[in-house]
Enzyme design. Structure first.
Site, PDB file in Angstrom:
ATOM      1  N   LYS A 216      35.105 -54.885  41.700  1.00  0.00           N
ATOM      2  CA  LYS A 216      35.735 -56.195  41.872  1.00  0.00           C
ATOM      3  C   LYS A 216      36.491 -56.617  40.610  1.00  0.00           C
ATOM      4  O   LYS A 216      37.639 -57.073  40.667  1.00  0.00           O
ATOM      5  CB  LYS A 216      34.668 -57.230  42.229  1.00  0.00           C
ATOM      6  CG  LYS A 216      35.146 -58.654  42.220  1.00  0.00           C
ATOM      7  CD  LYS A 216      36.266 -58.863  43.220  1.00  0.00           C
ATOM      8  CE  LYS A 216      36.981 -60.155  42.970  1.00  0.00           C
ATOM      9  NZ  LYS A 216      36.747 -61.158  43.960  1.00  0.00           N
ATOM     10  N   CYS A 270      40.338 -66.601  39.870  1.00  0.00           N
ATOM     11  CA  CYS A 270      39.874 -65.210  39.964  1.00  0.00           C
ATOM     12  C   CYS A 270      40.578 -64.330  38.940  1.00  0.00           C
ATOM     13  O   CYS A 270      39.952 -63.828  38.011  1.00  0.00           O
ATOM     14  CB  CYS A 270      40.145 -64.693  41.367  1.00  0.00           C
ATOM     15  SG  CYS A 270      39.566 -65.822  42.629  1.00  0.00           S
TER      16      CYS A 270
HETATM   17  N1  SAJ Z   1      51.224 -63.857  40.590  1.00  0.00           N
HETATM   18  C1  SAJ Z   1      52.393 -63.596  39.876  1.00  0.00           C
HETATM   19  N2  SAJ Z   1      53.153 -62.538  40.248  1.00  0.00           N
HETATM   20  C2  SAJ Z   1      52.821 -61.719  41.277  1.00  0.00           C
HETATM   21  C3  SAJ Z   1      51.626 -61.979  41.992  1.00  0.00           C
HETATM   22  C4  SAJ Z   1      50.845 -63.058  41.619  1.00  0.00           C
HETATM   23  O1  SAJ Z   1      52.738 -64.308  38.926  1.00  0.00           O
HETATM   24  O2  SAJ Z   1      53.581 -60.795  41.565  1.00  0.00           O
HETATM   25  C5  SAJ Z   1      50.375 -64.998  40.192  1.00  0.00           C
HETATM   26  C6  SAJ Z   1      50.256 -66.075  41.281  1.00  0.00           C
HETATM   27  O3  SAJ Z   1      51.358 -66.941  41.270  1.00  0.00           O
HETATM   28  C7  SAJ Z   1      48.970 -66.756  40.879  1.00  0.00           C
HETATM   29  C8  SAJ Z   1      48.136 -65.599  40.304  1.00  0.00           C
HETATM   30  O4  SAJ Z   1      49.047 -64.554  40.020  1.00  0.00           O
HETATM   31  O5  SAJ Z   1      49.181 -67.713  39.858  1.00  0.00           O
HETATM   32  C9  SAJ Z   1      47.047 -65.079  41.221  1.00  0.00           C
HETATM   33  O6  SAJ Z   1      47.526 -65.022  42.568  1.00  0.00           O
HETATM   34  P1  SAJ Z   1      47.227 -63.793  43.546  1.00  0.00           P
HETATM   35  O7  SAJ Z   1      47.879 -64.085  44.827  1.00  0.00           O
HETATM   36  O8  SAJ Z   1      47.591 -62.532  42.881  1.00  0.00           O
HETATM   37  O9  SAJ Z   1      45.648 -63.733  43.656  1.00  0.00           O
HETATM   38  P2  SAJ Z   1      44.473 -64.814  43.974  1.00  0.00           P
HETATM   39  O10 SAJ Z   1      43.928 -65.288  42.664  1.00  0.00           O
HETATM   40  O11 SAJ Z   1      44.879 -65.835  44.955  1.00  0.00           O
HETATM   41  O12 SAJ Z   1      43.396 -63.821  44.688  1.00  0.00           O
HETATM   42  C10 SAJ Z   1      42.947 -62.661  43.997  1.00  0.00           C
HETATM   43  C11 SAJ Z   1      43.068 -61.452  44.950  1.00  0.00           C
HETATM   44  N3  SAJ Z   1      42.886 -60.223  44.177  1.00  0.00           N
HETATM   45  C12 SAJ Z   1      43.768 -59.204  44.241  1.00  0.00           C
HETATM   46  O13 SAJ Z   1      44.787 -59.248  44.889  1.00  0.00           O
HETATM   47  C13 SAJ Z   1      43.423 -57.964  43.472  1.00  0.00           C
HETATM   48  C14 SAJ Z   1      42.040 -61.563  46.065  1.00  0.00           C
HETATM   49  O14 SAJ Z   1      42.060 -60.398  46.873  1.00  0.00           O
HETATM   50  C15 SAJ Z   1      40.648 -61.767  45.482  1.00  0.00           C
HETATM   51  O15 SAJ Z   1      39.654 -61.884  46.491  1.00  0.00           O
HETATM   52  C16 SAJ Z   1      40.672 -63.061  44.692  1.00  0.00           C
HETATM   53  O16 SAJ Z   1      41.601 -62.867  43.604  1.00  0.00           O
HETATM   54  C17 SAJ Z   1      39.275 -63.345  44.176  1.00  0.00           C
HETATM   55  O17 SAJ Z   1      38.605 -64.214  44.751  1.00  0.00           O
HETATM   56  O18 SAJ Z   1      38.806 -62.660  43.254  1.00  0.00           O
END
Ligand code: SAJ
Length: 426
Positions: A216, A270
């Site tokens: 994780k 996360c």
């Molecule tokens: N972000 C970027 N650029 C990108 C992708 C995301 O700047 O290309 C930013 C988003 O705007 C945001 C942050 O990253 O601020 C996180 O967003 P996210 O959509 O990547 O992830 P979370 O935090 O909503 O959810 C993550 C997920 N983990 C992964 O994709 C590896 C989810 O599957 C997990 O269950 C969750 O964390 C968790 O609970 O741990």
């Protein structure tokens, strides 16, 4: 194993959807939370968090008598712990995982544990947390045996099965995603796999508890490192006068390159948190993971500096004006697109920092909220996109919410733009 009654401890963003989805498979689910208000809300068939489709699932589970919430744990066949694992400060390090909630949950369920029960830790945890949880349970119940001392013959089975659902898609991903299941013994893994087979359509892959914990943390660190790469590129390209969005599009045409998107930083509870659980345990080894965190955490400050430069540029072009006459508009406050969740949001941090430094007006456009949060944003004005476009001298695009992506370039012409999301790129 038979699981007629399942108890979910912690009814937040993970626990409540999990409880409701299991209940929708006509199992008897007892949800436990220390928050009386959350318990009352759920027992009315309502929800206290925002997540698409969750309201319908909870409503029907409660109405059909399959889901009930309480503040006091009751006996069950399986216990699923989904409580927060925040940070605590220790020896000058403020990124040390805090297992207090897991400890409290363990001590709360210990009195009702019975021989044959299964206890699963779902909370994202540092490596070793599941063994620690089993230890807390064993100390509270010396009359029962646990896997750390009795292996496959233990009375209680213990496993870690980290949640992996994406906020905004939780109800679907809970069912469709594969699950990594780390039992403290093979029988623990098998018992946990049989529990998840009640509602998971993805594959349940078994491993050890420590590997599941690390899996994780690895998934979220992988994403953090990759976003940091994109964020670093955006800063480099700004210096070299290259359009980073075009650059990434072109590079991603290579069959083995897949660069993520830059933004104003990384938010949520996360990805901005979990990598520190690795750094905290192996500080000398986790050099790349730590640097990625620092790159992403430093991005809001960089955006603020770009905004300050834009104010300077505006005043040079309009020598009759002062900074007080300059109106700045921030587009988006949420931590990612098309949600209303402002917690740990880099966009919110940028808006707060602008308000703190800028003497002129600050307009905020956030279509997903009805009023500004009770934060350091007092003095800013929540407005619609058209008002911001009409009044602001400097536009700061922070979150690419769908309605913002429909604002064409022609509407922002002649304006100074800091576009953190590539919405108005040339
Ligand atoms: N972000 C970027 N650029 C990108 C992708 C995301 O700047 O290309 C930013 C988003 O705007 C945001 C942050 O990253 O601020 C996180 O967003 P996210 O959509 O990547 O992830 P979370 O935090 O909503 O959810 C993550 C997920 N983990 C992964 O994709 C590896 C989810 O599957 C997990 O269950 C969750 O964390 C968790 O609970 O741990």
């Amino acid at each position: 194993m038979n699981f007629d009654t399942i108890s979910v401890i912690g009814l937040g963003y993970i626990g409540l959807p999990t409880a409701a989805v299991i209940a929708s498979r006509r199992k008897n689910v007892i949800g436990v939370d220390i928050n009386q208000n959350a318990v009352d809300t759920i027992n009315r068939g309502d929800i206290h968090i925002v997540e698409p489709e969750l309201d319908i699932v909870v409503h029907s589970a409660v109405n059909e008598g399959c889901l009930r919430a309480t503040t006091v744990p009751e006996p069950a066949d399986a216990f699923l712990i989904a409580v927060p694992t925040p940070f605590k400060a220790e020896n000058g390090n403020d990124h040390v995982p805090d297992l207090t909630y897991i400890e409290a949950a363990s001590k709360a369920i210990a009195p009702v544990l019975e021989k044959g029960n299964l206890v699963i830790l779902e909370s994202t945890s540092p490596v070793g947390a599941t063994e620690q949880m089993a230890q807390w349970l064993a100390e509270a119940r010396p009359d029962l045996t646990f896997p750390q001392t009795h292996g496959e013959d233990s009375d209680i089975r213990v496993a870690h099965c980290p949640e992996r659902v994406l906020p905004g898609h939780v109800v679907r991903e809970l069912v469709e995603n594969d699950r990594v299941i780390g039992g403290m013994t093979a029988k623990c893994s098998a018992a946990a796999a049989s529990l998840y087979s009640i509602f998971v359509e993805g594959e349940c892959i078994t491993t050890t508890a420590r590997t599941a914990e690390m899996a994780k943390l690895t998934e979220n660190s992988f994403r953090d490192v990759n976003i940091a790469f994109a964020n670093e590129l955006s800063i480099i390209c700004d210096k070299l006068d290259i359009n980073v969005w075009e650059l990434i599009r072109l590079s991603n045409r290579h069959p083995r390159v897949n660069i993520l998107q830059p933004g104003p930083g990384v938010g949520g509870h996360c990805i901005a948190v979990d990598p520190w659980f690795i750094v905290s345990e192996t500080p000398d080894e986790a050099r790349l993971i730590r640097t990625a965190r620092e790159v992403n955490d430093g991005k809001p400050q960089w955006v603020l500096e770009k905004v300050q430069q834009a104010v300077g540029q505006f005043l040079t072009a309009n020598p009759d004006k002062t900074a007080r006459d300059v109106t700045i508009a921030c587009f988006g406050l949420a931590f990612k697109p098309d949600i209303d969740d402002l917690r740990e949001s880099p966009a919110l941090r940028v808006a707060e920092a602008i308000l703190d430094k800028h003497v002129g007006g600050l307009l905020v456009v956030e279509p997903n909220i009805a009023s500004l949060p009770d934060t350091k944003l007092e003095g800013a004005e929540l407005v619609g996109a058209s008002q911001a476009l009409a009044q602001a001298d400097i536009l700061v695009m922070l979150v690419d919410h769908k309605p913002f992506t429909q604002i064409g370039r022609e509407n922002v012409a002649e304006r100074l733009i800091i576009d953190c999301r590539g919405v108005w790129e040339a």
